[in-house]
Write a protein that holds these residues in place. Structure first.
Motif, PDB file in Angstrom:
ATOM      1  N   TYR A   1      64.361  47.285  51.722  1.00  0.00           N
ATOM      2  CA  TYR A   1      65.333  48.243  52.242  1.00  0.00           C
ATOM      3  C   TYR A   1      66.480  47.467  52.876  1.00  0.00           C
ATOM      4  O   TYR A   1      66.229  46.453  53.525  1.00  0.00           O
ATOM      5  N   PRO A   2      67.743  47.904  52.688  1.00  0.00           N
ATOM      6  CA  PRO A   2      68.158  49.041  51.881  1.00  0.00           C
ATOM      7  C   PRO A   2      68.099  48.723  50.386  1.00  0.00           C
ATOM      8  O   PRO A   2      68.174  47.553  49.995  1.00  0.00           O
ATOM      9  N   PRO A   3      67.973  49.743  49.543  1.00  0.00           N
ATOM     10  CA  PRO A   3      67.892  49.512  48.099  1.00  0.00           C
ATOM     11  C   PRO A   3      69.271  49.247  47.499  1.00  0.00           C
ATOM     12  O   PRO A   3      69.813  50.065  46.758  1.00  0.00           O
ATOM     13  N   ASN A   4      69.822  48.074  47.807  1.00  0.00           N
ATOM     14  CA  ASN A   4      71.204  47.774  47.439  1.00  0.00           C
ATOM     15  C   ASN A   4      71.334  46.636  46.438  1.00  0.00           C
ATOM     16  O   ASN A   4      72.426  46.127  46.213  1.00  0.00           O
ATOM     17  N   LYS A   5      70.241  46.202  45.856  1.00  0.00           N
ATOM     18  CA  LYS A   5      70.289  45.231  44.772  1.00  0.00           C
ATOM     19  C   LYS A   5      69.054  45.440  43.898  1.00  0.00           C
ATOM     20  O   LYS A   5      68.098  46.098  44.309  1.00  0.00           O
ATOM     21  N   GLY A   6      69.085  44.863  42.694  1.00  0.00           N
ATOM     22  CA  GLY A   6      68.113  45.192  41.678  1.00  0.00           C
ATOM     23  C   GLY A   6      66.665  45.197  42.116  1.00  0.00           C
ATOM     24  O   GLY A   6      65.958  46.211  41.991  1.00  0.00           O
ATOM     25  N   ASP A   7      66.158  44.070  42.634  1.00  0.00           N
ATOM     26  CA  ASP A   7      64.736  44.012  42.975  1.00  0.00           C
ATOM     27  C   ASP A   7      64.406  44.926  44.147  1.00  0.00           C
ATOM     28  O   ASP A   7      63.329  45.536  44.199  1.00  0.00           O
ATOM     29  N   LYS A   8      65.348  45.080  45.094  1.00  0.00           N
ATOM     30  CA  LYS A   8      65.093  45.927  46.259  1.00  0.00           C
ATOM     31  C   LYS A   8      65.086  47.407  45.883  1.00  0.00           C
ATOM     32  O   LYS A   8      64.387  48.212  46.520  1.00  0.00           O
ATOM     33  N   VAL A   9      65.846  47.772  44.871  1.00  0.00           N
ATOM     34  CA  VAL A   9      65.810  49.157  44.391  1.00  0.00           C
ATOM     35  C   VAL A   9      64.410  49.485  43.887  1.00  0.00           C
ATOM     36  O   VAL A   9      63.819  50.510  44.250  1.00  0.00           O
ATOM     37  N   ARG A  10      63.863  48.602  43.064  1.00  0.00           N
ATOM     38  CA  ARG A  10      62.531  48.854  42.489  1.00  0.00           C
ATOM     39  C   ARG A  10      61.444  48.785  43.564  1.00  0.00           C
ATOM     40  O   ARG A  10      60.569  49.650  43.621  1.00  0.00           O
TER      41      ARG A  10
ATOM     42  N   ASP B   1      79.801  51.695  50.284  1.00  0.00           N
ATOM     43  CA  ASP B   1      79.268  52.610  49.279  1.00  0.00           C
ATOM     44  C   ASP B   1      79.859  52.221  47.931  1.00  0.00           C
ATOM     45  O   ASP B   1      81.079  52.189  47.751  1.00  0.00           O
ATOM     46  N   VAL B   2      78.990  51.924  46.977  1.00  0.00           N
ATOM     47  CA  VAL B   2      79.461  51.496  45.651  1.00  0.00           C
ATOM     48  C   VAL B   2      79.886  52.684  44.800  1.00  0.00           C
ATOM     49  O   VAL B   2      80.627  52.524  43.814  1.00  0.00           O
ATOM     50  N   ARG B   3      79.478  53.888  45.162  1.00  0.00           N
ATOM     51  CA  ARG B   3      79.717  55.043  44.304  1.00  0.00           C
ATOM     52  C   ARG B   3      81.192  55.364  44.058  1.00  0.00           C
ATOM     53  O   ARG B   3      81.547  55.712  42.920  1.00  0.00           O
ATOM     54  N   PRO B   4      82.089  55.244  45.045  1.00  0.00           N
ATOM     55  CA  PRO B   4      83.499  55.502  44.728  1.00  0.00           C
ATOM     56  C   PRO B   4      84.051  54.561  43.656  1.00  0.00           C
ATOM     57  O   PRO B   4      84.886  54.974  42.833  1.00  0.00           O
TER      58      PRO B   4
END
Length: 414
Positions: free
Chosen positions: A13-22, A292-295
């Motif tokens: 946490y936070p789920p902000n990169k590949g391995d941490k998301v999974r 926030d990467v979404r924008p």
């Protein structure tokens, strides 16, 4: 409800990169039905602020702090012992003591290991505590793949690491009750190198949080008016990402700007290396960490993933597709996800092919929007975390009940 030991090499946490998301979504999934004892490492001081949130999610938690520079030096002891450097990097007496204490105090139904390096803490508990290992990718192949792209002595170290880590991966998979890889291709690759484990490995795909990664008409664009933003997202201290953006800037961007002079390349992601920072120019923006990467995904004219060195399913691609963006990537990344061009996943292997694939997206925004809608529909249907992670439930359901295990039997000295 069962007691599970969950060992993760990086704070999930936070789920902000590949391995941490999974690893984060796997943690959330396990907590739905079980009591989870989480042992993990913290290697980024910025993550300290998130410890209370993770503690609230998983109260039974032990965190060891790593200073990457010191851990890299410590890992060199592997040259003397003959083992993979990765194992020494993540070796901790504190973590060993905590695992031993949890095994003494609680009846554990299973240990769930995320990444091969953490198996060293679960191995002493087997066979009394069955071990499930989420390798994610064949990491040994990744190190071997790195070698030709670097000069000696790094090329030698990477090649050695690939060989030593493969030997350890085979040892762990042979000892595990079940092992998982993120795609059928990764599973087949490992089985080809460890045929003795063919009946103990299976695929466990990634997913995407389509509720979080969804377009919002109220979301403000981070781009200047009139520019055509071509976006890449990812952790920018990770070599495959560094190589990918360097390749794009050197070989694709000049061709791109010859046709679309308003095009600008955005490299969006945390911890940009010195090499990535050196790419910044009038036509290349290196954002570093963004809130926030979404924008950046939602308002991009196009999203690219030019990853010449990549393994498994790329979360960055799933997230962009969930944000209604068509994505241009190489064949290996596209194969792992399986979408077609008409489903928003375009293929390119050469700089010329990348530019050709970008043409309809930059020239015809309506076409890009249509492909984006199809891309979101594809990942919504096929990449639910809950559906994919249910595969581990099937295995846990076949293990002995918690009551059948005696804490004293599991109290193995580490």
């Amino acid at each position: 409800m069962a007691n599970l030991l969950y060992l993760v090499h990086r704070l999930p946490y936070p789920p902000n990169k590949g391995d941490k998301v999974r690893s984060y979504h796997l943690l959330r999934h396990l907590l739905q039905r079980h009591r989870v004892f989480l042992g993990t490492f913290l290697d980024d001081p910025d993550d300290e602020q998130h410890l209370p949130t993770l503690k609230a999610l998983c109260p039974d938690m032990h965190v060891e702090r790593i200073v990457p520079r010191n851990a890299k030096l410590k890992s060199l002891t592997g040259l003397l012992t003959g083992e993979a450097l990765t194992l020494a990097y993540y070796r901790s007496a504190g973590m060993q003591r905590w695992v031993q204490e949890i095994a003494r105090q609680h009846s554990l139904q299973a240990s769930v290991v995320f990444s091969s390096a953490m198996a060293q803490y679960a191995q002493p508990l087997t066979p009394q505590v069955p071990m499930l290992v989420d390798f994610v990718d064949v990491d040994s192949a990744k190190w071997t793949q790195y070698a030709p792209a670097h000069r000696w002595p790094l090329s030698m170290l990477y090649r050695r690491e690939g060989q030593r880590l493969l030997a350890y991966e085979r040892e762990v998979a042979a000892q595990a009750h079940r092992s998982y890889f993120v795609t059928p291709n990764e599973t087949a690759l490992f089985v080809s190198q460890a045929p003795e484990c063919h009946d103990k490995v299976q695929s466990l795909s990634n997913g995407v949080d389509a509720d979080f990664f969804s377009p919002d008409p109220q979301r403000v664009s981070p781009f200047s008016a009139g520019e055509q933003a071509v976006v890449f997202t990812g952790a920018m201290d990770y070599w495959p990402n560094i190589d990918g953006v360097s390749w794009f800037v050197a070989d694709m961007l000049p061709r791109l700007r010859a046709h679309w002079p308003r095009a600008r390349f955005y490299i969006v992601g945390r911890s940009p290396s010195a090499l990535v920072q050196s790419l910044a120019s009038e036509h290349v923006v290196v954002t570093g960490t963004v809130p926030d990467v979404r924008p950046y995904l939602q308002h991009a004219a196009a999203v690219v993933a030019p990853l010449r060195v990549a393994r498994g399913i790329q979360n960055k691609i799933l997230e962009a597709m969930a944000m209604e963006q068509a994505v241009i990537t190489v064949n290996s990344c596209a194969d792992a996800i399986g979408a077609s061009a008409e489903q928003g996943l375009l293929r390119a292997e050469t700089p010329e092919e990348f530019v050709q694939a970008l043409q309809p997206l930059l020239d015809t925004p309506g076409r890009a929007a249509d492909l984006g809608v199809r891309a979101r529909a594809y990942v919504e249907h096929g990449f639910s975390w809950q559906a994919h992670l249910s595969g581990i439930d099937q295995c846990l359901g076949t293990l002995p009940s918690t009551d059948a295990l005696n804490p004293a039997e599991a109290a193995i000295h580490v």
